[in-house]
Design an enzyme around this catalytic site. Structure first.
Site, PDB file in Angstrom:
ATOM      1  N   ARG A  23      45.448  33.263  41.485  1.00 28.73           N
ATOM      2  CA  ARG A  23      45.678  33.583  40.065  1.00 28.73           C
ATOM      3  C   ARG A  23      47.112  33.264  39.691  1.00 28.73           C
ATOM      4  NH1 ARG A  23      42.032  39.054  39.374  1.00 28.73           N
ATOM      5  NH2 ARG A  23      40.258  38.036  40.360  1.00 28.73           N
ATOM      6  N   SER A 117      39.431  37.024  36.005  1.00 29.09           N
ATOM      7  CA  SER A 117      38.807  38.336  35.895  1.00 29.09           C
ATOM      8  C   SER A 117      39.307  39.140  34.702  1.00 29.09           C
ATOM      9  CB  SER A 117      39.036  39.070  37.211  1.00 29.09           C
ATOM     10  OG  SER A 117      38.228  40.190  37.273  1.00 29.09           O
ATOM     11  N   HIS A 118      39.928  40.303  34.969  1.00 27.46           N
ATOM     12  CA  HIS A 118      40.341  41.208  33.903  1.00 27.46           C
ATOM     13  C   HIS A 118      41.710  40.853  33.335  1.00 27.46           C
ATOM     14  CE1 HIS A 118      41.883  42.299  37.731  1.00 27.46           C
ATOM     15  NE2 HIS A 118      42.809  43.049  37.180  1.00 27.46           N
ATOM     16  N   ASP A 210      34.159  43.257  32.672  1.00 29.53           N
ATOM     17  CA  ASP A 210      35.357  42.417  32.581  1.00 29.53           C
ATOM     18  C   ASP A 210      34.957  40.973  32.286  1.00 29.53           C
ATOM     19  OD1 ASP A 210      34.372  41.698  35.078  1.00 29.53           O
ATOM     20  OD2 ASP A 210      36.335  41.620  36.028  1.00 29.53           O
ATOM     21  N   ASP A 212      34.541  38.274  33.962  1.00 32.59           N
ATOM     22  CA  ASP A 212      33.547  37.598  34.793  1.00 32.59           C
ATOM     23  C   ASP A 212      32.384  38.499  35.186  1.00 32.59           C
ATOM     24  OD1 ASP A 212      35.320  39.037  36.386  1.00 32.59           O
ATOM     25  OD2 ASP A 212      35.077  37.724  38.118  1.00 32.59           O
ATOM     26  N   ASP A 214      31.888  41.230  36.769  1.00 32.58           N
ATOM     27  CA  ASP A 214      31.672  41.943  38.032  1.00 32.58           C
ATOM     28  C   ASP A 214      32.144  43.397  37.977  1.00 32.58           C
ATOM     29  OD1 ASP A 214      34.326  41.172  38.046  1.00 32.58           O
ATOM     30  OD2 ASP A 214      34.310  40.309  40.069  1.00 32.58           O
ATOM     31  N   ARG A 215      33.016  43.730  37.016  1.00 34.24           N
ATOM     32  CA  ARG A 215      33.441  45.135  36.884  1.00 34.24           C
ATOM     33  C   ARG A 215      32.648  45.836  35.786  1.00 34.24           C
ATOM     34  NH1 ARG A 215      39.862  45.644  37.669  1.00 34.24           N
ATOM     35  NH2 ARG A 215      40.072  44.097  39.322  1.00 34.24           N
ATOM     36  N   THR A 279      40.992  46.916  50.435  1.00 33.76           N
ATOM     37  CA  THR A 279      40.693  46.531  49.047  1.00 33.76           C
ATOM     38  C   THR A 279      40.245  45.074  48.952  1.00 33.76           C
ATOM     39  OG1 THR A 279      42.196  48.148  48.119  1.00 33.76           O
ATOM     40  CG2 THR A 279      41.775  46.204  46.791  1.00 33.76           C
ATOM     41  N   SER A 300      38.463  50.510  41.318  1.00 37.74           N
ATOM     42  CA  SER A 300      38.871  49.577  40.268  1.00 37.74           C
ATOM     43  C   SER A 300      37.685  49.070  39.443  1.00 37.74           C
ATOM     44  CB  SER A 300      39.586  48.402  40.911  1.00 37.74           C
ATOM     45  OG  SER A 300      38.749  47.846  41.920  1.00 37.74           O
ATOM     46  N   LYS A 311      30.625  42.299  43.594  1.00 35.06           N
ATOM     47  CA  LYS A 311      30.338  43.456  42.771  1.00 35.06           C
ATOM     48  C   LYS A 311      29.601  42.961  41.532  1.00 35.06           C
ATOM     49  CE  LYS A 311      35.173  43.581  41.134  1.00 35.06           C
ATOM     50  NZ  LYS A 311      35.975  42.850  42.148  1.00 35.06           N
TER      51      LYS A 311
HETATM   52  C1  VG1 Z   1      42.117  44.404  42.219  1.00 34.82           C
HETATM   53  C2  VG1 Z   1      41.385  45.691  42.534  1.00 34.82           C
HETATM   54  C3  VG1 Z   1      40.394  45.424  43.676  1.00 34.82           C
HETATM   55  C4  VG1 Z   1      39.422  44.287  43.279  1.00 34.82           C
HETATM   56  C5  VG1 Z   1      40.237  43.050  42.911  1.00 34.82           C
HETATM   57  C6  VG1 Z   1      39.371  41.888  42.418  1.00 34.82           C
HETATM   58  O1  VG1 Z   1      42.876  43.985  43.325  1.00 34.82           O
HETATM   59  O2  VG1 Z   1      42.273  46.725  42.878  1.00 34.82           O
HETATM   60  O3  VG1 Z   1      39.687  46.610  43.943  1.00 34.82           O
HETATM   61  O4  VG1 Z   1      38.546  43.974  44.326  1.00 34.82           O
HETATM   62  O5  VG1 Z   1      41.164  43.372  41.881  1.00 34.82           O
HETATM   63  O6  VG1 Z   1      38.577  42.230  41.311  1.00 34.82           O
HETATM   64  P1  VG1 Z   1      44.450  44.298  43.471  1.00 34.82           P
HETATM   65  O7  VG1 Z   1      44.858  43.604  44.733  1.00 34.82           O
HETATM   66  O8  VG1 Z   1      45.102  43.755  42.218  1.00 34.82           O
HETATM   67  O9  VG1 Z   1      44.578  45.783  43.520  1.00 34.82           O
HETATM   68  V1  VG1 Z   1      38.311  41.110  40.023  1.00 34.82           V
HETATM   69  O10 VG1 Z   1      37.148  41.800  39.009  1.00 34.82           O
HETATM   70  O11 VG1 Z   1      39.831  40.978  39.433  1.00 34.82           O
HETATM   71  O12 VG1 Z   1      37.819  39.737  40.795  1.00 34.82           O
HETATM   72 CO    CO Z   2      36.244  40.533  37.723  1.00 39.90          CO
END
Ligand code: VG1
Ligand code: CO
Length: 443
Positions: A23, A117-118, A210, A212, A214-215, A279, A300, A311
């Site tokens: 990212r 993602s988010h 979110d 994509d 998945d959340r 995580t 998360s 997810k």
């Molecule tokens: C975050 C969340 C983690 C999740 C990851 C990807 O990671 O805490 O639980 O699996 O995002 O989700 P981090 O390293 O920023 O805490 V997604 O929906 O952004 O692919």
């Molecule tokens: Co996501």
């Protein structure tokens, strides 16, 4: 017949995939010559050359700015590297759980997901590229490390520059891209519109996803908030309401390390096996492939099962609807019954986004030293640095505190946890070290 060209390039040193893919700011992909091409070539290079001719690769994304450019590059680079079959979403759109599902259904070699993602999209927002393997799950660290190693030594990539795919087929679709400039993040801060709509009391159930898909966030009438750590615990406690689990049985439960212990209470009471993982969803995949895991979640806003290897926000909401249909109770009643039966894990997460990286690393290092001090034994406060941010560092502070006193379980988590937050801030000197006065987001 399309021409294959080999282009000379310079390797980059910063293409290390994080918690879930690479990212970076859109500008990083756009302004650095061959930046996206290099990373795509590095991904494709990990696919065994002997497999490429028969392999299918799935490609999809969340529709954000730069996605279509990236898909054209993937098509051109995949073709030049001998990948014979690509399956691409209509207009390039496919949610992360959908890509996971299609990889499994088509027995594809893997998939590339274009999403941050988010994180916000748009020309000054973020872009991301994830690679999933044939199980449908995010590439494990062995493979992401290999991609990173290749990227650091890359001298050239192969491309078919004239190849252009028309992603728009029949029919007309309109949708707002880049999420109106907002964070496509399903939490109380960024999905405030939904929370306010729910507060009116006109609706019994609300859900947000979110970028994509998945959340997920689940809300009840009057905006009653279901904490994601509780959400997976409720699904676990009501597992017989879910048709899928009736068919497959329940092999085990799992949560990520910073997720509250609410699921542990369910596992203990119902005598199910519980696993704790680091995580990131990729760690659940191993347990699923070994036939040990059926239901899992992260604090998360990630919830899912072994029907795919990501997810799945939509699945989680359907699971909740199945529970509502079986129990014929409101979201709030279900949650309160749950706490009465199992006790409640008060949980909160503070995010400090885009703080200075050096200060953040120094703080983590000093904390490690402090934690080994005997006076700290028995206290549980978790600090982590995010692996999904695109600029600076994001510090996450997680607090979990169990309570089974019936007088206390309905209290406001922020009030209950305030003393522990104070301790955490004091011990870490977080505000002093980062120059912040408070978190960017509280969950
Ligand atoms: C975050 C969340 C983690 C999740 C990851 C990807 O990671 O805490 O639980 O699996 O995002 O989700 P981090 O390293 O920023 O805490 V997604 O929906 O952004 O692919
Ligand atoms: Co996501």
């Amino acid at each position: 017949m399309v021409n294959i060209t080999t282009v000379k390039t310079k390797p980059y040193t910063d293409q290390k995939p994080g918690t879930s893919g690479l990212r970076k700011r859109v500008t990083v992909f756009q302004q650095n010559q061959h930046y996206a091409e290099n990373f795509i070539q590095s991904i494709i290079s990990v696919i065994d050359a002997a497999e490429r001719q028969t392999a299918t690769l799935v490609v999809g994304g969340d529709g954000r700015f730069f996605m279509k450019d990236a898909i054209q590059l993937i098509v051109q680079i995949a073709a030049a590297n001998g990948i014979n079959h690509l399956v691409i979403g209509h207009n390039g759109i496919m949610s992360t759980p959908a890509v996971s599902c299609v990889i499994r259904k088509m027995k594809a070699v893997g998939g590339i997901i274009l999403t941050a993602s988010h994180n916000p999209g748009g020309p000054s927002g973020d872009f991301g590229i994830k690679y999933n393997i044939s199980s449908g799950g995010p590439a494990p660290e062995g493979i992401t490390n290999k991609i990173f190693e290749i990227s650091k030594g890359l001298q050239e990539y192969h491309i078919c520059p004239e190849l252009k795919v028309d992603l728009a087929t029949i029919g007309k679709q309109t949708f707002e891209e880049d999420f109106g400039g907002h964070h496509p993040d399903p939490n109380l801060t960024y999905a405030a519109d939904l929370v306010n709509t729910m507060k009116s009391g006109d609706y019994d159930f609300g859900a947000a996803f979110d970028g994509d898909g998945d959340r997920n966030m689940v809300l009840g009438k009057h905006g009653f908030f279901v904490n994601p750590s509780d959400s997976v615990a409720v699904i676990g406690a009501n597992i017989t309401s879910i048709p899928y689990f009736k068919k497959t049985g329940v092999k085990g439960l799992a949560r990520s390390m910073p997720t509250s212990g609410a699921l542990d209470n369910v596992a203990k009471a119902l005598k199910m096996q519980l696993y704790e993982t680091p995580t990131g969803w990729k760690f659940f995949g191993n347990l699923m492939d070994a036939g040990k895991l059926s239901l899992c979640g992260e604090e998360s806003f990630g919830t899912g099962s072994d029907h795919i290897r990501e997810k799945d926000g939509l699945w989680a909401v359907l699971a909740w609807l199945s529970i509502l249909a079986t129990r014929k109770q409101s979201v709030e009643e279900i949650m309160k019954d749950h706490w009465q039966k199992f006790g409640r894990n008060f949980f909160t997460r503070y995010d400090y986004e885009e703080v200075d990286s050096d200060s953040a690393n120094k703080m983590m290092k000093d904390l490690e030293t402090q934690m080994s001090d005997p006076s700290f034994v028995g206290k549980q406060i978790i600090f982590r640095l995010s692996g999904t941010g695109s600029a600076g560092a994001t510090i996450r502070l997680y607090i979990d505190s169990y309570e089974n006193d019936a007088q206390k379980i309905f209290q406001d988590p922020q009030v209950m946890l305030a003393p522990l937050v104070d301790i955490a801030l004091k011990v870490s000197q977080l505000h002093e070290r980062t120059g912040r006065t408070g978190p960017t987001v509280i969950t």
